[in-house]
Design a protein around this motif. Sequence first.
Motif, PDB file in Angstrom:
ATOM      1  N   LEU A   1       0.673   7.356 -10.528  1.00 53.66           N
ATOM      2  CA  LEU A   1       0.288   6.169 -10.631  1.00 53.66           C
ATOM      3  C   LEU A   1       1.600   5.081 -10.907  1.00 53.66           C
ATOM      4  O   LEU A   1       2.092   4.210 -10.101  1.00 53.66           O
ATOM      5  N   GLN A   2       2.289   5.550 -11.836  1.00 53.75           N
ATOM      6  CA  GLN A   2       3.509   4.907 -12.280  1.00 53.75           C
ATOM      7  C   GLN A   2       4.689   4.997 -11.270  1.00 53.75           C
ATOM      8  O   GLN A   2       5.285   4.200 -11.075  1.00 53.75           O
ATOM      9  N   ARG A   3       5.027   6.272 -10.772  1.00 51.54           N
ATOM     10  CA  ARG A   3       6.019   6.480  -9.550  1.00 51.54           C
ATOM     11  C   ARG A   3       5.288   5.187  -8.602  1.00 51.54           C
ATOM     12  O   ARG A   3       6.388   4.845  -8.021  1.00 51.54           O
TER      13      ARG A   3
ATOM     14  N   VAL B   1      -4.962   6.598  -2.172  1.00 55.18           N
ATOM     15  CA  VAL B   1      -4.725   5.479  -1.681  1.00 55.18           C
ATOM     16  C   VAL B   1      -4.383   4.297  -2.512  1.00 55.18           C
ATOM     17  O   VAL B   1      -5.512   4.124  -3.353  1.00 55.18           O
ATOM     18  N   LEU B   2      -3.176   3.756  -3.023  1.00 59.67           N
ATOM     19  CA  LEU B   2      -3.086   2.778  -3.947  1.00 59.67           C
ATOM     20  C   LEU B   2      -2.508   1.505  -3.402  1.00 59.67           C
ATOM     21  O   LEU B   2      -1.644   1.279  -2.632  1.00 59.67           O
TER      22      LEU B   2
ATOM     23  N   THR C   1      -6.166  -1.339  -6.638  1.00 65.00           N
ATOM     24  CA  THR C   1      -7.275  -0.795  -6.252  1.00 65.00           C
ATOM     25  C   THR C   1      -6.821   0.538  -5.686  1.00 65.00           C
ATOM     26  O   THR C   1      -5.610   0.676  -5.145  1.00 65.00           O
ATOM     27  N   THR C   2      -7.621   1.509  -6.093  1.00 71.10           N
ATOM     28  CA  THR C   2      -7.275   2.861  -5.754  1.00 71.10           C
ATOM     29  C   THR C   2      -8.282   3.528  -4.769  1.00 71.10           C
ATOM     30  O   THR C   2      -9.582   3.149  -5.319  1.00 71.10           O
ATOM     31  N   LYS C   3      -8.157   4.431  -4.036  1.00 76.62           N
ATOM     32  CA  LYS C   3      -9.326   5.334  -3.442  1.00 76.62           C
ATOM     33  C   LYS C   3      -8.680   6.854  -3.656  1.00 76.62           C
ATOM     34  O   LYS C   3      -7.539   7.082  -3.207  1.00 76.62           O
ATOM     35  N   GLY C   4      -9.515   7.537  -4.177  1.00 76.75           N
ATOM     36  CA  GLY C   4      -9.189   9.027  -4.339  1.00 76.75           C
ATOM     37  C   GLY C   4      -8.716   9.181  -5.772  1.00 76.75           C
ATOM     38  O   GLY C   4      -8.732   8.336  -6.622  1.00 76.75           O
TER      39      GLY C   4
ATOM     40  N   THR D   1       0.882  -1.189   0.055  1.00 75.30           N
ATOM     41  CA  THR D   1      -0.004  -0.045   0.106  1.00 75.30           C
ATOM     42  C   THR D   1       1.088   1.170  -0.024  1.00 75.30           C
ATOM     43  O   THR D   1       2.004   1.320   0.768  1.00 75.30           O
ATOM     44  N   CYS D   2       0.591   2.338  -0.961  1.00 78.27           N
ATOM     45  CA  CYS D   2       1.173   3.497  -0.761  1.00 78.27           C
ATOM     46  C   CYS D   2      -0.025   4.598  -0.716  1.00 78.27           C
ATOM     47  O   CYS D   2      -0.961   4.242  -1.534  1.00 78.27           O
ATOM     48  N   VAL D   3       0.513   5.636  -0.355  1.00 82.56           N
ATOM     49  CA  VAL D   3      -0.357   6.896  -0.527  1.00 82.56           C
ATOM     50  C   VAL D   3       0.319   8.137  -1.123  1.00 82.56           C
ATOM     51  O   VAL D   3       1.440   8.137  -0.872  1.00 82.56           O
ATOM     52  N   ILE D   4      -0.520   8.876  -1.449  1.00 80.66           N
ATOM     53  CA  ILE D   4      -0.096  10.136  -2.083  1.00 80.66           C
ATOM     54  C   ILE D   4      -0.611  11.406  -1.135  1.00 80.66           C
ATOM     55  O   ILE D   4      -1.855  11.329  -1.200  1.00 80.66           O
ATOM     56  N   GLY D   5       0.371  12.093  -0.712  1.00 81.28           N
ATOM     57  CA  GLY D   5      -0.446  12.866   0.260  1.00 81.28           C
ATOM     58  C   GLY D   5      -0.833  14.327  -0.723  1.00 81.28           C
ATOM     59  O   GLY D   5      -0.588  14.409  -1.628  1.00 81.28           O
TER      60      GLY D   5
END
Length: 191
Positions: A162-164, A136-137, A152-155, A112-116
């Motif tokens: 996404l690629q990063r 959240v990815l 799966t993504t949220k946001g 899981t990773c998030v983008i702030g």
Amino acid sequence: MMFLMFFIFSSAVRIGQNLLITSQTCRLSELFAPVKLVENYFPGVAEKAKEQMIKNTCESVILTALHPRTSITVVLQVIHDAGSLLSCCLNASFVAMMDAGLPMKSSFCGLTCVIGTDGNIVLDPTAKQEKESRAVLIFGIESTEKKVLLLTTKGSCSVEELQRCLAICQKASEKIFQFYRDSLRRKFSKS
């Protein structure tokens, strides 16, 4: 045809059991022989969606042709959720299947990773970081070619973000796969 079932609570003959802890999220996974449900548990839509994602990911790596007309039940029980729950469930499912000796095409892991809101990417976020993030990815990545088995993504995020995130998770998956190998080595060296 093989059936994979996922339940939160049930009772049956235990084949294997594992406790998986990532950061502060704790997951107990168990693999059971044919099951008779003892407790009534009525999962909501979110739980059923997670179960389906985990089931599809597991079915994509199990050599189902070797087990015709077989039912496998994986029981995942949340002990504590401090974030990255679905990826922890994926990892616990794989460890339970590996511990039970199911033949598989390859390994897989969940990340899981998030983008702030500032655009920074955080791997293995806490529940608080997930709530405060812009996106959240969650990735399910297989070991041999680093292919994506689940996304799966949220946001919202851009294609570049996404690629990063994918590149960061693919690189981080190497450490999880090494952990799997080390765990197996330790298990079989204790004879």
